[in-house]
Scaffold this motif. Structure first.
Motif, mmCIF file in Angstrom:
data_model
loop_
_atom_site.group_PDB
_atom_site.id
_atom_site.type_symbol
_atom_site.label_atom_id
_atom_site.label_comp_id
_atom_site.label_asym_id
_atom_site.label_seq_id
_atom_site.Cartn_x
_atom_site.Cartn_y
_atom_site.Cartn_z
ATOM 1 N N LYS A 171 -4.758 0.916 6.684
ATOM 2 C CA LYS A 171 -4.395 0.275 5.035
ATOM 3 C C LYS A 171 -4.482 1.058 4.051
ATOM 4 C CE LYS A 171 -6.119 -4.201 6.585
ATOM 5 N NZ LYS A 171 -7.136 -5.385 6.401
ATOM 6 N N GLY A 172 -4.532 2.489 4.158
ATOM 7 C CA GLY A 172 -4.638 3.500 3.240
ATOM 8 C C GLY A 172 -3.237 3.954 2.663
ATOM 9 N N ASP A 173 -2.980 4.574 1.450
ATOM 10 C CA ASP A 173 -1.794 4.964 1.019
ATOM 11 C C ASP A 173 -1.628 6.595 1.381
ATOM 12 O OD1 ASP A 173 -1.921 2.975 -0.654
ATOM 13 O OD2 ASP A 173 -2.952 3.879 -2.251
ATOM 14 N N ILE A 174 -0.683 6.349 2.538
ATOM 15 C CA ILE A 174 -0.060 7.702 3.089
ATOM 16 C C ILE A 174 0.658 8.348 2.140
ATOM 17 C CG2 ILE A 174 1.114 8.932 4.977
ATOM 18 C CD1 ILE A 174 0.601 6.268 6.666
ATOM 19 N N LEU A 175 0.132 9.464 1.444
ATOM 20 C CA LEU A 175 0.620 10.449 0.517
ATOM 21 C C LEU A 175 1.421 11.541 1.290
ATOM 22 C CD1 LEU A 175 -1.935 10.573 -2.345
ATOM 23 C CD2 LEU A 175 -0.286 9.052 -2.247
ATOM 24 N N ILE A 176 0.999 11.761 2.396
ATOM 25 C CA ILE A 176 1.627 13.026 3.010
ATOM 26 C C ILE A 176 1.719 12.629 4.508
ATOM 27 C CG2 ILE A 176 1.511 15.483 3.876
ATOM 28 C CD1 ILE A 176 0.206 16.212 1.161
ATOM 29 N N ASP A 177 2.804 12.511 5.264
ATOM 30 C CA ASP A 177 2.983 12.125 6.549
ATOM 31 C C ASP A 177 2.419 13.354 7.516
ATOM 32 O OD1 ASP A 177 4.326 9.680 5.883
ATOM 33 O OD2 ASP A 177 6.137 10.275 6.327
ATOM 34 N N PRO A 234 3.051 15.273 -4.575
ATOM 35 C CA PRO A 234 4.276 14.763 -4.442
ATOM 36 C C PRO A 234 4.269 14.017 -2.949
ATOM 37 C CG PRO A 234 4.377 17.112 -4.010
ATOM 38 C CD PRO A 234 3.140 16.959 -4.592
ATOM 39 N N LYS A 235 5.352 13.110 -2.864
ATOM 40 C CA LYS A 235 5.389 12.270 -1.648
ATOM 41 C C LYS A 235 6.060 13.186 -0.403
ATOM 42 C CE LYS A 235 5.444 8.601 1.000
ATOM 43 N NZ LYS A 235 4.375 8.015 1.656
ATOM 44 N N VAL A 236 5.351 13.376 0.330
ATOM 45 C CA VAL A 236 5.977 14.330 1.593
ATOM 46 C C VAL A 236 6.176 13.364 2.712
ATOM 47 C CG1 VAL A 236 5.560 16.442 2.937
ATOM 48 C CG2 VAL A 236 4.865 16.358 0.596
ATOM 49 N N THR A 237 7.277 13.622 3.315
ATOM 50 C CA THR A 237 7.700 12.610 4.759
ATOM 51 C C THR A 237 7.847 13.627 5.855
ATOM 52 O OG1 THR A 237 9.888 12.804 4.111
ATOM 53 C CG2 THR A 237 8.746 10.715 3.239
ATOM 54 N N SER A 238 7.900 13.282 6.971
ATOM 55 C CA SER A 238 8.041 14.132 8.035
ATOM 56 C C SER A 238 9.523 15.021 7.969
ATOM 57 C CB SER A 238 8.340 13.352 9.156
ATOM 58 O OG SER A 238 9.402 12.490 9.200
ATOM 59 N N GLU A 239 10.397 14.662 7.055
ATOM 60 C CA GLU A 239 11.768 15.284 6.812
ATOM 61 C C GLU A 239 11.498 16.501 5.909
ATOM 62 O OE1 GLU A 239 14.751 12.516 6.054
ATOM 63 O OE2 GLU A 239 14.660 11.723 8.193
ATOM 64 N N SER A 240 10.441 16.393 5.078
ATOM 65 C CA SER A 240 10.366 17.275 3.966
ATOM 66 C C SER A 240 10.062 18.810 4.685
ATOM 67 C CB SER A 240 8.868 17.040 3.137
ATOM 68 O OG SER A 240 9.140 15.750 2.557
ATOM 69 N N GLU A 294 7.380 23.915 2.506
ATOM 70 C CA GLU A 294 7.222 24.475 1.085
ATOM 71 C C GLU A 294 6.358 23.429 0.547
ATOM 72 O OE1 GLU A 294 10.004 25.316 2.496
ATOM 73 O OE2 GLU A 294 9.982 27.097 2.343
ATOM 74 N N ASP A 295 6.724 22.140 0.581
ATOM 75 C CA ASP A 295 6.270 20.987 -0.175
ATOM 76 C C ASP A 295 4.792 20.614 0.608
ATOM 77 O OD1 ASP A 295 8.559 20.799 -1.528
ATOM 78 O OD2 ASP A 295 9.355 19.135 -0.006
ATOM 79 N N ARG A 296 4.261 21.301 1.491
ATOM 80 C CA ARG A 296 3.224 20.829 2.003
ATOM 81 C C ARG A 296 2.092 22.034 1.842
ATOM 82 N NH1 ARG A 296 2.847 17.279 6.100
ATOM 83 N NH2 ARG A 296 4.899 16.263 6.772
ATOM 84 N N THR A 297 2.593 23.235 0.968
ATOM 85 C CA THR A 297 1.556 24.188 0.511
ATOM 86 C C THR A 297 0.653 23.576 -0.095
ATOM 87 O OG1 THR A 297 3.399 25.589 0.531
ATOM 88 C CG2 THR A 297 1.367 26.442 -0.689
ATOM 89 N N PHE A 298 -0.652 24.065 0.251
ATOM 90 C CA PHE A 298 -1.781 23.375 -0.337
ATOM 91 C C PHE A 298 -3.025 24.426 -0.316
ATOM 92 C CE2 PHE A 298 -5.466 20.124 0.235
ATOM 93 C CZ PHE A 298 -5.196 19.296 -0.739
ATOM 94 N N VAL A 299 -3.823 24.204 -1.393
ATOM 95 C CA VAL A 299 -5.195 25.009 -1.357
ATOM 96 C C VAL A 299 -6.376 23.940 -1.787
ATOM 97 C CG1 VAL A 299 -6.439 26.693 -2.845
ATOM 98 C CG2 VAL A 299 -3.807 26.804 -2.606
#
Length: 394
Positions: free
Chosen positions: A211-217, A248-254, A257-262
Motif C-alpha cells: 500500500k506504499g507509494d512506489i516512487l522507483i520501481d 523523479p518517478k522512475v519506472t522499469s523502462e527508465s 542515469e535516472d537511478r543515480t543515488f547518494v
C-alpha cells in the motif's frame, strides 16, 4: 668519543657517523629515533573531526525487567540436572524459533551492526553515520516451486534469484509510516562513490508494503562480469509524517542515469523526518541473466572486465648458476609448450589401456637412489615419487 650502548660517534659539521662492533649503523642513534608506537600513531593518524562516528538511529530501550527475567531463567537452567543429563546423552532438543526470538530481543541487533561494519555498509551509505537495526527485517525472494530465499546479513544471492521484487515483512504499530530503500553500493557504471537505487517505496502504512507509494520501481541486480561480489542493502526508515520525496518517478523502462543515488545526501536532506530502523543486505555476482538484462532491458552491449596478468620476470642467464637445480634452471628459458609435451610423453610411457596402473610405492622416501645420480636428478625423481609439482598438471 664513546656514547651510550658502546656507539662511537665522530661529530662533524656535516654528518654524524655511528659505529657499533666495527659495523656502520644507518640512520639516527636509538636515543634520537622515534619509538615504534610513535611511528604507527603517525601513520594511522585520523582527524577526529571527520572520523568520529555518529549514531543516527533510535536509542536502545531499557529493559531492566527483561534482564532480571533472563538472569533468573539462566540460573534455573544451570541448576536443572535433567537438562545437563539430556545434553550429555545428545537428546536435548532446542526450539530454534524461540532461540532466534530471544537473540533478536537481546544481542541480535548488535551482531547485525558488527557484520554491517565488517562489510563497510554504514561507511559507504552514510560516511561517519551508523545505526543499530533494532527492527528486524524479514525479506524473502520467491523462487517458485514452494521455496524461497531469505536475505540476511551478507549472504549470497544470484541475480537469477532476484529478478522479481522480494516479500518484505516486519513488526510495527499499524499507525506508523515507513520508507523502504534498496541501493547498490558497488554497481555504478560511470560515476565513482555513487549508487543505483533499485527500489524506493514511501509512506508505507504499518507493515503493508503493497500500500506504499512506489516512487522507483524494482530493478534486478546486475553485477558486471569480472568485478567480484556486489553489495545490495535494504534500509527501512521510520517517518514522522507523510512525505513527498523530491525524486523523479522512475519506472522499469527508465534509464540507469535516472537511478543515480547518494544515500548520504538524500538522508541529510530528510534527516529531521526519517530515522533508519531496519537493515538487511546481500551479496551477488555475475550470472547469465545479467547479459540478458543489458541486451533486452538496456539495449546495449554488456561491459565485461578481466584481469591482465603481466608475464613473469625472468632474470638474464648466468654463466655459472650456483646452488640452482640444473633442470629447473634450464626450464625457465625453454618453450613451456615443449616442456609440457615432454612431461606428457613421459607420463604416457607408463600408461597401458589394457592394464591397471602399477601401485605407488608404499614408502617412497625409503627407496634408495643410486649414489652416482646427480643431485638435481635425485630431486626430480623424488618429486615424481611423491607426485609433487608440474607432473600432476599434465
Amino acid at each position: 668519543m664513546f656514547g651510550l650502548n658502546g656507539i662511537f660517534r665522530t661529530n662533524t659539521s656535516q654528518f654524524r657517523q655511528q659505529v657499533r662492533l666495527a659495523h656502520k649503523i644507518r640512520g639516527k642513534a636509538p636515543i634520537y629515533c622515534r619509538t615504534i608506537k610513535e611511528r604507527i600513531d603517525e601513520l594511522n593518524y585520523k582527524d577526529e573531526l571527520y572520523t568520529t562516528r555518529i549514531d543516527i538511529g533510535f536509542p536502545p530501550e531499557r529493559k531492566e525487567k527483561v534482564r532480571q527475567e533472563q538472569f533468573q531463567h539462566l540460573k534455573a537452567i544451570k541448576n536443572d540436572k535433567n537438562l545437563e543429563k539430556l545434553a550429555r546423552d545428545q537428546k536435548l532438543f532446542i526450539d530454534l524459533d524461540e532461540s532466534k526470538k530471544v537473540w533478536l530481543e537481546t544481542v541480535g541487533p548488535l551482531h547485525k551492526k558488527q557484520i554491517a561494519d565488517h562489510y563497510a555498509i554504514f561507511e559507504h551509505l552514510y560516511g561517519e553515520g551508523y545505526f543499530i537495526p533494532f527492527l528486524n527485517l524479514d525479506i524473502f525472494y520467491d523462487l517458485k516451486q514452494d521455496s524461497c530465499l531469505p536475505v540476511y546479513s551478507g549472504n549470497v544471492i544470484k541475480p537469477a534469484e532476484a529478478i522479481e521484487p522480494p516479500i518484505v515483512s516486519y513488526q510495527c504499530a499499524p499507525d506508523t509510516l515507513w520508507t523502504l530503500v534498496l541501493t547498490s553500493l558497488d554497481g555504478h557504471l560511470i560515476e565513482q562513490n555513487k549508487e543505483y537505487v533499485h527500489w524506493l517505496i514511501a509512506n508505507i502504512p504499518g507493515r503493508d508494503v503493497d500500500k506504499g507509494d512506489i516512487l522507483i520501481d524494482y530493478l534486478q541486480p546486475f553485477p558486471l562480469k569480472g568485478t567480484g561480489y556486489h553489495r545490495y542493502a535494504f534500509v527501512l526508515y521510520k517517518q514522522k509524517e507523510k512525505l513527498s520525496y523530491e525524486v523523479p518517478k522512475v519506472t522499469s523502462e527508465s534509464s540507469l542515469e535516472d537511478r543515480t543515488f547518494v544515500t548520504r545526501n538524500w538522508y541529510k536532506k530528510y534527516q529531521d523526518v526519517i530515522t533508519p530502523a531496519g537493515l538487511a543486505f546481500f551479496q551477488t555476482s555475475w550470472d547469465s541473466t545479467v547479459r540478458d538484462f543489458f541486451h533486452k532491458n538496456l539495449n546495449q552491449k554488456e561491459p565485461m572486465y578481466e584481469y591482465d596478468f603481466p608475464d613473469p620476470y625472468i632474470r638474464p642467464q648466468e654463466w655459472f648458476p650456483l646452488r640452482k637445480p640444473f633442470n629447473l634452471y634450464m626450464d625457465k628459458y625453454r618453450d613451456p609448450k615443449q616442456i609440457k609435451k615432454e612431461y606428457l610423453l613421459r607420463k604416457l610411457q607408463s600408461e597401458d589401456p589394457f592394464k591397471s596402473p602399477s601401485p605407488p610405492l608404499k614408502f617412497p622416501n625409503a627407496q634408495p637412489l643410486p649414489k652416482s645420480m646427480p643431485s638435481w636428478l635425485k630431486l626430480h625423481e623424488k618429486k615424481i615419487r611423491l607426485k609433487w609439482g608440474r607432473v600432476n598438471d599434465v
